[in-house]
Design a protein around this motif. Structure first.
Motif, PDB file in Angstrom:
ATOM      1  N   ARG A 203      41.685  48.700   9.139  1.00 12.24           N
ATOM      2  CA  ARG A 203      40.986  49.301   8.017  1.00 12.24           C
ATOM      3  C   ARG A 203      41.913  49.435   6.809  1.00 12.24           C
TER       4      ARG A 203
ATOM      5  N   ASP B 223      44.295  47.351   6.101  1.00 11.17           N
ATOM      6  CA  ASP B 223      44.341  46.001   5.526  1.00 11.17           C
ATOM      7  C   ASP B 223      43.100  45.723   4.690  1.00 11.17           C
ATOM      8  N   ASP B 224      41.935  46.185   5.173  1.00  8.04           N
ATOM      9  CA  ASP B 224      40.691  46.010   4.406  1.00  8.04           C
ATOM     10  C   ASP B 224      40.792  46.728   3.058  1.00  8.04           C
ATOM     11  N   GLN B 225      41.359  47.933   3.083  1.00  7.97           N
ATOM     12  CA  GLN B 225      41.476  48.702   1.841  1.00  7.97           C
ATOM     13  C   GLN B 225      42.440  48.035   0.864  1.00  7.97           C
TER      14      GLN B 225
ATOM     15  N   ALA C 105      43.057  44.780   0.762  1.00  8.75           N
ATOM     16  CA  ALA C 105      42.336  43.605   0.265  1.00  8.75           C
ATOM     17  C   ALA C 105      41.305  43.999  -0.786  1.00  8.75           C
ATOM     18  N   GLY C 106      40.801  45.230  -0.692  1.00 10.13           N
ATOM     19  CA  GLY C 106      39.808  45.714  -1.649  1.00 10.13           C
ATOM     20  C   GLY C 106      40.407  46.289  -2.914  1.00 10.13           C
ATOM     21  N   GLY C 107      41.724  46.278  -3.015  1.00 12.75           N
ATOM     22  CA  GLY C 107      42.363  46.726  -4.253  1.00 12.75           C
ATOM     23  C   GLY C 107      43.210  47.969  -4.144  1.00 12.75           C
ATOM     24  N   ALA C 108      43.296  48.583  -2.953  1.00 13.86           N
ATOM     25  CA  ALA C 108      44.159  49.763  -2.798  1.00 13.86           C
ATOM     26  C   ALA C 108      45.606  49.375  -3.104  1.00 13.86           C
TER      27      ALA C 108
ATOM     28  N   ASN D  41      38.590  57.296   6.911  1.00 13.65           N
ATOM     29  CA  ASN D  41      37.437  56.416   6.744  1.00 13.65           C
ATOM     30  C   ASN D  41      36.783  56.137   8.090  1.00 13.65           C
TER      31      ASN D  41
END
Length: 308
Positions: A193, A195-197, A199-202, A240
């Motif tokens: 999660r 890594d997802d964040q 990739a989403g711009g965090a 999250n």
């Protein structure tokens, strides 16, 4: 005659956990500050005449752990530790390992790593292997990022994958409240999660660094400064995946905790208190809010793996 050796090793809290983006090798660069607390895993190793390795698990009711939730096959970190030690020194000996749990399971407090550290020391003694702590460190690093710290305990800085350790200057004693959940959080899932964040711009630091603010606070021995400097880059990912942890953190703040943080990859929430008495008051408040499965108090820093 068989020989039995009992060793205990501490659980930990990450006072800081700075995490960089995943690298080509599949690992995340880390900069972390560990503090060992006086919740212990206890491992008794009894040598065998054959080459079998067995595991039994015991857990006190007060900890809220179901012993059946702890694997007793080759996936158990204590078994992996015994196998790694045996392979490193060309041994063909067996051992019975009895684990008494004292650290929450799947709680981000490295209970499994403490088992591995304790098993390394206990098996080395039970088998009469002349192994130095430096050699044990090398084996420990191959078992997981938290295992070397469990060997040493106290307060330490971890870099790289977390296993490149150096002692941290720290004064005084710190008192913690640890709120655990009946459902654990998978460490790979939390990192996924995270890594997802990213990739989403965090925004994360490509080269994670130790907080100078935290190091200065630890040297001062001032729990207020330490509480204000606590940080965890995995906390947003853990919240999250487990939003109810926000209620636990809010309850700790309502009881005037000096700092509140998700420990490691969660789901245990750690709250820093002014004193041992304040820790008991925070624990009572969290318990009354009914937002945690078990609420424990602990103090740190605590020593690493120790033969009893």
């Amino acid at each position: 005659m068989s020989r039995s050796v009992t060793v205990r090793a501490p659980g930990k809290i990450n006072l800081q956990l700075a995490v960089g983006p995943v690298g080509d090798d599949g690992y995340h660069p880390l900069a972390t500050v560990f503090q060992a607390v006086d919740l212990y895993e206890t491992v008794t190793a009894t040598d065998r005449e054959d080459d079998e390795i067995t595991v039994t698990v015991e857990a006190p009711r007060t900890l809220g752990i179901d012993p059946a939730s702890v694997p007793t096959d080759a996936s158990n970190l204590a078994v992996k530790a015994a196998l790694a030690l045996r392979e490193s020194y060309g041994l063909d000996l067996g051992v019975d390992l009895h684990i008494v749990k004292g650290v929450p399971v799947a709680g981000g407090m490295a209970g499994g790593s403490a088992d591995a550290a304790a098993a390394l020391v206990a098996c080395a003694e039970a088998w009469g292997a002349a192994v130095s702590r430096t050699e044990l460190d090398e084996i420990a690093a191959g078992l997981g990022a938290d295992v070397p710290f469990s060997l040493h305990g106290h307060t330490a800085v971890g870099l790289g994958r977390g296993s490149d350790l150096s002692p941290a200057m720290s004064r005084g004693q710190f008192h913690w409240v640890l709120a655990t959940q009946s459902d654990g959080l998978s460490t790979p899932a939390v990192y996924g999660r995270f890594d997802d964040q990213v990739a989403g711009g965090a925004v994360v630091d490509d080269d994670p660094r130790i907080s100078e603010e935290l190091m200065g606070a630890l040297m001062s021995g001032d729990p207020r400064r330490v509480g204000a400097a606590l940080s965890n880059d995995l906390q947003a990912a853990a919240l999250n995946l487990a939003p109810h942890l926000t209620r636990v953190m809010d309850a700790a703040r309502e009881a005037e905790a000096l700092g509140v943080i998700v420990s490691g990859s969660g789901p245990t929430v750690a709250a820093l208190a002014r004193s041992r008495q304040h820790a008991l008051a925070i624990a009572a408040h969290i318990g009354a809010e009914d937002v945690a499965h078990t609420v424990l108090t602990a103090s740190g820093p605590a020593p690493g793996a120790t033969i009893l």
